[in-house]
Write an enzyme that holds these catalytic residues in place. Structure first.
Site, mmCIF file in Angstrom:
data_model
loop_
_atom_site.group_PDB
_atom_site.id
_atom_site.type_symbol
_atom_site.label_atom_id
_atom_site.label_comp_id
_atom_site.label_asym_id
_atom_site.label_seq_id
_atom_site.Cartn_x
_atom_site.Cartn_y
_atom_site.Cartn_z
ATOM 1 N N ASP A 677 0.831 -1.195 0.000
ATOM 2 C CA ASP A 677 0.000 0.000 0.000
ATOM 3 C C ASP A 677 0.884 1.271 0.000
ATOM 4 O OD1 ASP A 677 -2.766 0.961 0.280
ATOM 5 O OD2 ASP A 677 -1.946 1.876 2.102
ATOM 6 N N LYS A 681 1.440 4.310 -3.002
ATOM 7 C CA LYS A 681 1.415 5.766 -2.810
ATOM 8 C C LYS A 681 2.672 6.409 -3.393
ATOM 9 C CE LYS A 681 -1.427 5.227 1.274
ATOM 10 N NZ LYS A 681 -1.530 5.256 2.729
#
Ligand code: ADP
Ligand code: ASP
Ligand code: MG
Length: 815
Positions: A677, A681
């Site tokens: 995750d 980003k």
């Protein structure tokens, strides 16, 4: 004693009650002398034209039972006259007129064709009847009124732009009627005679024109045009429900609006008044006290744009070819050809490169025009100088009109940006040299959307956003609440009207015309229609609302696959979903390209740092010319929380379990611990910096041990202890060096990207974070000594929703 002319349209003369209302209204006015001009009862002219075609048996209109329609028309008039108890002699006169018409229609049936003069004669009969009925109403009420047949007064000749009244001849005819003693006349609108004495008409909607011709002949003090709207509106109310009354217009403005399709006035209405500067008022028969619109030679300079209107049923012809470069006279030849064929051109536009000429003309003439031009340029086409002559059907020309535009910079900019934001493709552009209008050709299918978008861009109505939300989970629900709370304030202070019109989860959707009601939609979704992305998007992209936005609050890659289609349709896309931003690079590039090409925007602030302004800050740095050298930080609220606590006694495994129980982790904590995750980003930020970064290009240190990477969540949680030994070792090592452990992400300008566990000095800015705070540090050429730091809560439904909401507002406010 001076005359005042009053014209009543068919819309004010629908039935007996309406006639009575009109007579009362006229009686209540204090005019010295009244000249009343009437149209036919509503719908009568259409009915008469249909009847004539049907009786003549013309294929398109062929209706064997024209007699039925004829009877209905007679009945409607006789019943109306009857209800008004008009004089027997007048009733007989009406009956006689119907009998004459029947003979004429029977004659047409025998003839089997419809000569123009007969059509003209028949189509003007409705005005004879309505004028007679109104005279009857006055007489019945004990007042006098003199019937005047406009065919005995108004003479015209046919000019290039339509009928031109012959004022001297008409004045002589009027004088011959010796009206000097009369206090009130009622004249038929619409019909007249041509130079040869043949009965004809002033064209559809022509009674407005009859009224102003009469006003000029009588040298009247004013003309009042009474209709079913409160005045000239800023747009056609049937297409733009928010249209408002425009209180003052100059003659020129009113002419341009009428010419560009505002049906409230016949385009030539104002011409007879210019010389004597006779003012016109457009007023509502239903609301006679409202001021309506005053049209005179002064007008008013504000607002600069008075109205938006559209001419329908047009086609666009495009003539293209390198051969036109520098060859003088091509445009002249085009227009000469069209003019000779009597084809009127609404709009012309030529690129300054002279590479193409396009013109807009009636759709019904499109093919004929193309053939004529093909013949005319046969030689050039054969020799390849001209590539092709193409016709595009179903075009409309939208125009904004206003005298004040000339002195107000930015009007054109606002026009085009509003069209761009509404996803309307502009086919051709023309600006009158008077700067009193700017017109654009658009596809008919997009014209209502275009009208509404342009109308609202000039603050004539609110900025309305049609919103569809996908994935009403925690973030989606928080966002719905925030929008609900802000709605009224945004409407009042910024004229932004947020309308959530569609919600969908992975299986079902709910669509609403105006606005979804807030409460209980998740219950309703269970019974909602099956999810169909195409229908969902089409509904959000409603024709009548200027801007469409889909907000994707799902975490699904399949939804991200739809963005391209939505952007291509002109729908803005906003999302906290990281898939499109960090997934397949080709898809990403395509979306960026679409977003820059269609005017639709794709925004995803909440993908990094939730509500923190991370993406926007990066974008502003780059746009303002700074060079970003390094971006680093802590991008995961979950991992921030874990390492803020780790080392204070609890084992790592126990902390992970507590985090999960407190709702700080994803349902499967491996999604957080694996670092994917965070890597996503970083990819999003890297791409924002212009890099072709993909997940493969990020070096990721996963905290999930090999042996626990498969298996269920429960198995993972049960086996977590295998991590403890290794993690304890690392924290002890860090401590021994006076450092702490943090899970960080870093990216430099050369594209080196890494996420993983790092030991940091205790005074490092990333060492002192509270709870789930995120931090992003930008080191740039300008911020080189000391980085620019954005820090704050970086997870949780409310702050994530706030990030989405800020994207929404940026789209709404971009003009
Ligand atoms: P009448 O029978 O009174 O002549 P029309 O139907 O010819 O009435 O014209 C009035 C209608 O024109 C209105 O009902 C409205 O729907 C339409 N219209 C189109 N554009 C405009 C505009 N800009 N302002 C006002 N009305 C308009
Ligand atoms: N009755 C005519 C028409 O319908 C003229 C008018 O209404 O102005 O076009
Ligand atoms: Mg009209």
């Amino acid at each position: 004693m001076s005359w005042v002319v009053h014209k009543f349209g068919g819309s004010s003369l629908a039935d007996a009650e309406a006639f009575r209302h009109v007579a009362d209204l006229l009686s209540s006015l204090a005019d010295e002398r009244q000249a009343v001009v009437v149209s036919a009862m509503q719908g009568t002219t259409d009915a008469l034209i249909e009847l004539a075609h049907a009786a003549a048996g013309e294929a398109m209109h062929s209706a064997p039972d024209w007699e039925e329609a004829f009877d209905a028309l007679c009945r409607r008039h006789l019943e109306c006259a009857d209800a008004l108890q008009i004089d027997q002699a007048l009733l007989d006169r009406l009956r006689q007129s119907f009998a004459d018409l029947r003979h004429l229609l029977e004659g047409l049936a025998l003839l089997g064709s419809l000569p123009d003069e007969v059509l003209d004669l028949v189509s003007g009969l409705g005005e004879q009847w309505s004028a007679r009925i109104l005279v009857g109403v006055f007489e019945q009420g004990g007042q006098s009124a003199t019937f005047v047949d406009a065919r005995d007064v108004i003479r015209i000749e046919r000019g290039e732009l339509g009928p031109v009244p012959l004022m001297d001849e008409s004045r002589r005819s009027l004088e011959a009627l010796s009206l000097s003693e009369t206090g009130r006349i009622v004249m038929t609108g619409f019909s007249c005679r041509d130079v040869s004495g043949r009965v004809t008409t002033l064209g559809r909607n022509g009674s407005d024109f009859s009224a102003t011709i009469l006003a000029a002949l009588l040298d009247a003090g004013a003309v009042h045009i009474w209709t079913d709207v409160e005045g000239v509106l800023s747009a056609d109310p049937r297409r733009v429900p928010q249209a408002e009354v425009v209180h003052r217009l100059s003659y020129r403005e009113a002419f341009e609006l009428a010419y560009f399709g505002a049906r409230v006035l016949h385009p030539q209405t104002l011409a007879p008044l210019l010389q004597r500067a006779i003012p016109v008022r457009i007023r509502s028969t239903r609301l006679p006290d409202s001021p309506g619109t005053l049209i005179d030679r002064h007008g008013s300079s504000s607002p600069p744009v008075k109205g938006v209107s559209c001419i329908e049923k047009l086609a666009l012809i495009n003539i293209e070819g390198a051969g036109m470069l520098g060859v003088p006279g091509t445009a002249e030849r085009v227009f000469e050809t069209l003019q000779r064929a009597d084809i009127s051109v609404t709009m012309i536009s030529q690129g300054s490169s002279e590479h193409s000429i396009c013109c807009v003309l009636p759709k019904s003439d499109g093919e004929r025009a193309r053939e004529l031009l093909n013949q005319r340029f046969l030689h050039e086409i054969d020799s390849g100088q001209l590539q092709r002559i193409s016709v595009l059907d179903d075009i409309e020309v939208l125009a904004i009109v206003g005298d004040g535009m000339a002195g107000s910079p930015g009007v054109a900019g606002r026009l085009f940006s509003s069209l761009g934001r509404a996803g309307v493709n502009v086919r051709a552009i023309a600006q009158g040299s008077s700067e009193r209008n700017i017109s654009v050709a658009v596809d008919a299918a997009a014209s209502t959307r275009a009208l509404r978008a342009v109308h609202s861009a000039f603050y004539l109505s609110d900025q309305t956003l049609s919103i569809g939300l996908i994935g009403p989970g925690q973030v989606g629900r928080a966002l719905l609440g925030q929008m609900r709370d802000a709605r009224q304030r945004l409407l009042e202070t910024a004229h932004i009207d947020l309308r959530v019109r569609a919600v969908a989860n992975s299986k079902a959707m709910e669509l609403a015309d105006a606005q979804l009601s807030d409460a209980g939609f998740s219950g309703r979704l269970e019974q909602g229609a099956a999810l169909d992305f195409d229908r969902f998007a089409a509904h959000v992209h409603a024709e009548h609302l200027p801007h469409a936005i889909i907000i994707d609050c799902s975490a699904s890659d399949a939804v991200a696959d739809c963005y391209g289609d939505w952007l291509a349709r002109g729908i803005h896309v906003i999302t906290p979903n990281k898939h499109a931003g960090s997934g397949d690079l080709d898809r990403y590039r395509k979306l960026r390209e679409l977003a820059s090409g269609t005017g639709a925007r794709w925004r995803y602030e909440a993908t990094v740092g939730a509500g923190l302004p991370v993406v926007q800050t990066l974008r502003d740095l780059i746009d303002s010319g700074d060079r970003v050298l390094r971006v680093e930080g802590i991008f995961s609220g979950t991992l921030a929380w874990l390492f803020n606590r780790f080392g204070t006694g609890m084992s790592f495994a126990a902390l992970v379990r507590e985090a999960r129980e407190s709702g700080y982790t994803e349902p499967d904590p491996r999604d957080d611990l694996s670092g994917t995750d965070v890597a996503r980003k970083l990819v999003i930020l890297g791409r924002e910096m212009g890099m072709d970064l993909t997940l493969d290009g990020v070096e990721v240190e996963s905290l999930v041990p090999e042996e626990l990477s498969d298996g269920s969540v429960e198995e993972f949680l049960a086996g977590l202890e295998v991590l403890d030994e290794q993690m304890r070792q690392r924290i002890d090592d860090a401590r021994a060096n006076g450092q702490c452990l943090r899970y960080t992400a870093a990216l430099d300008a050369r594209g080196n990207a890494r996420v993983g566990l790092e030991s940091l000095a205790l005074d490092h800015p990333f060492a002192h974070l509270a709870l789930t705070d995120n931090v992003v540090a930008f080191t740039t050429e300008r911020y080189s000594e000391n980085p620019l730091i954005v820090q704050g809560p970086g997870a949780g439904p409310e702050v994530t929703a706030a990030g989405v909401f800020s994207d929404l507002l940026r789209i709404a406010q971009a003009r």
